[in-house]
Design a protein around this motif. Structure first.
Motif, PDB file in Angstrom:
ATOM      1  N   MET A  38      31.674  93.732  69.436  1.00  0.00           N
ATOM      2  CA  MET A  38      32.328  92.896  68.468  1.00  0.00           C
ATOM      3  C   MET A  38      31.361  91.851  67.901  1.00  0.00           C
ATOM      4  N   ASP A  39      30.392  91.411  68.731  1.00  0.00           N
ATOM      5  CA  ASP A  39      29.396  90.450  68.257  1.00  0.00           C
ATOM      6  C   ASP A  39      28.612  91.023  67.083  1.00  0.00           C
ATOM      7  N   ALA A  40      28.286  92.303  67.154  1.00  0.00           N
ATOM      8  CA  ALA A  40      27.519  92.937  66.085  1.00  0.00           C
ATOM      9  C   ALA A  40      28.291  92.921  64.774  1.00  0.00           C
ATOM     10  N   LEU A  41      29.580  93.197  64.831  1.00  0.00           N
ATOM     11  CA  LEU A  41      30.422  93.236  63.637  1.00  0.00           C
ATOM     12  C   LEU A  41      30.500  91.862  62.975  1.00  0.00           C
ATOM     13  N   VAL A  42      30.819  90.858  63.752  1.00  0.00           N
ATOM     14  CA  VAL A  42      30.995  89.506  63.207  1.00  0.00           C
ATOM     15  C   VAL A  42      29.662  88.936  62.720  1.00  0.00           C
ATOM     16  N   THR A  43      28.611  89.097  63.507  1.00  0.00           N
ATOM     17  CA  THR A  43      27.309  88.564  63.123  1.00  0.00           C
ATOM     18  C   THR A  43      26.807  89.233  61.848  1.00  0.00           C
ATOM     19  N   ALA A  44      26.943  90.544  61.757  1.00  0.00           N
ATOM     20  CA  ALA A  44      26.500  91.253  60.553  1.00  0.00           C
ATOM     21  C   ALA A  44      27.334  90.851  59.340  1.00  0.00           C
ATOM     22  N   PHE A  45      28.639  90.670  59.535  1.00  0.00           N
ATOM     23  CA  PHE A  45      29.500  90.250  58.426  1.00  0.00           C
ATOM     24  C   PHE A  45      29.054  88.894  57.886  1.00  0.00           C
ATOM     25  N   VAL A  46      28.905  87.927  58.779  1.00  0.00           N
ATOM     26  CA  VAL A  46      28.531  86.570  58.354  1.00  0.00           C
ATOM     27  C   VAL A  46      27.155  86.571  57.697  1.00  0.00           C
ATOM     28  N   ALA A  47      26.200  87.258  58.302  1.00  0.00           N
ATOM     29  CA  ALA A  47      24.842  87.298  57.750  1.00  0.00           C
ATOM     30  C   ALA A  47      24.828  87.934  56.361  1.00  0.00           C
ATOM     31  N   ALA A  48      25.500  89.068  56.198  1.00  0.00           N
ATOM     32  CA  ALA A  48      25.515  89.751  54.901  1.00  0.00           C
ATOM     33  C   ALA A  48      26.300  88.955  53.864  1.00  0.00           C
ATOM     34  N   PHE A  49      27.391  88.341  54.278  1.00  0.00           N
ATOM     35  CA  PHE A  49      28.183  87.525  53.358  1.00  0.00           C
ATOM     36  C   PHE A  49      27.351  86.358  52.819  1.00  0.00           C
ATOM     37  N   LEU A  50      26.682  85.665  53.709  1.00  0.00           N
ATOM     38  CA  LEU A  50      25.858  84.543  53.270  1.00  0.00           C
ATOM     39  C   LEU A  50      24.664  85.009  52.439  1.00  0.00           C
ATOM     40  N   ALA A  51      24.036  86.098  52.856  1.00  0.00           N
ATOM     41  CA  ALA A  51      22.868  86.608  52.125  1.00  0.00           C
ATOM     42  C   ALA A  51      23.240  87.132  50.744  1.00  0.00           C
ATOM     43  N   GLY A  52      24.482  87.524  50.561  1.00  0.00           N
ATOM     44  CA  GLY A  52      24.906  88.110  49.293  1.00  0.00           C
ATOM     45  C   GLY A  52      25.056  87.128  48.157  1.00  0.00           C
ATOM     46  N   TRP A  53      25.148  85.832  48.460  1.00  0.00           N
ATOM     47  CA  TRP A  53      25.391  84.851  47.399  1.00  0.00           C
ATOM     48  C   TRP A  53      24.155  84.631  46.552  1.00  0.00           C
ATOM     49  N   GLY A  54      24.281  84.985  45.278  1.00  0.00           N
ATOM     50  CA  GLY A  54      23.204  84.803  44.313  1.00  0.00           C
ATOM     51  C   GLY A  54      22.187  85.925  44.299  1.00  0.00           C
ATOM     52  N   ALA A 100      31.085  95.053  54.805  1.00  0.00           N
ATOM     53  CA  ALA A 100      32.230  94.189  54.510  1.00  0.00           C
ATOM     54  C   ALA A 100      31.770  92.816  54.040  1.00  0.00           C
ATOM     55  N   GLY A 101      30.720  92.279  54.634  1.00  0.00           N
ATOM     56  CA  GLY A 101      30.201  90.978  54.223  1.00  0.00           C
ATOM     57  C   GLY A 101      29.648  90.993  52.807  1.00  0.00           C
ATOM     58  N   THR A 102      28.896  92.026  52.481  1.00  0.00           N
ATOM     59  CA  THR A 102      28.350  92.148  51.126  1.00  0.00           C
ATOM     60  C   THR A 102      29.472  92.336  50.120  1.00  0.00           C
TER      61      THR A 102
END
Length: 187
Positions: free
Chosen positions: A1-17, A139-141
């Protein structure tokens, strides 16, 4: 579950701009069909996330966990530095193909070598979990690009992208430093 949440947050933040978000907004405005743009985007980011995650898991099988932790630190530091570099809007070219296909091709091209892809690679290797990391990153992206698809060109006036990019860059730099210190055993 750590992999899912960490990847989501990282990709979501990296996707801005990033270029993928910008391409999504421009295509949505140009075609007037955000639903098709989102479908094309989804296909591209799933493919990109799976490939980056598979490469990370493959590399993780050949290096120690400490080295993968350092890889995560490098990916975070790269993401921070890349966030400080100004971005230009990508060119959309001609629109002779169907909107969903154009969105998939341009989104996939925009994803190549971007922050989310490096983070997905490093996190998949560190957590040794392709399905969870790829799903979280995709999902994050997608979550970062949905407002751009729905707002089109109005997205650029409604969202302070420069401020968001700089704030996220700072977070990535701090996180990268912390992970590097931990991986090197300096703490």
């Amino acid at each position: 579950m750590d992999a899912l949440v960490t990847a989501f947050v990282a990709a979501f933040l990296a996707g801005w701009g990033d270029p993928t978000q910008r391409v999504t907004a421009r295509l949505s405005a140009r075609t007037g069909r955000p639903g098709l743009v989102i479908l094309g985007l989804l296909a591209a980011i799933v493919a990109s996330s799976v490939v980056a995650g598979a490469a990370g898991v493959l590399v993780a099988g050949t290096v120690p966990v400490r080295a993968m932790s350092l890889m995560v630190a490098l990916a975070l530091l790269y993401s921070g530095v890349a966030g400080l570099i100004p971005r230009r809007d990508p060119s959309l070219g001609s629109m002779t193909l169907p909107a969903v296909l154009i969105a998939a091709i341009l989104s996939l091209a925009a994803e190549m070598g971007e922050r989310a892809q490096f983070l997905t690679f490093a996190l998949a290797g560190r957590f040794d979990s392709l399905p969870l990391t790829a799903a979280g990153a995709a999902a994050g992206t997608l979550a970062a690009c949905l407002p751009a698809a729905l707002l089109g060109d109005a997205f650029f006036g409604a969202v302070p992208l420069r401020a968001i990019r700089y704030a996220v860059a700072g977070l990535f730099l701090i996180a990268g430093f912390i992970v590097a210190v931990g991986a090197l055993g300096l703490a």
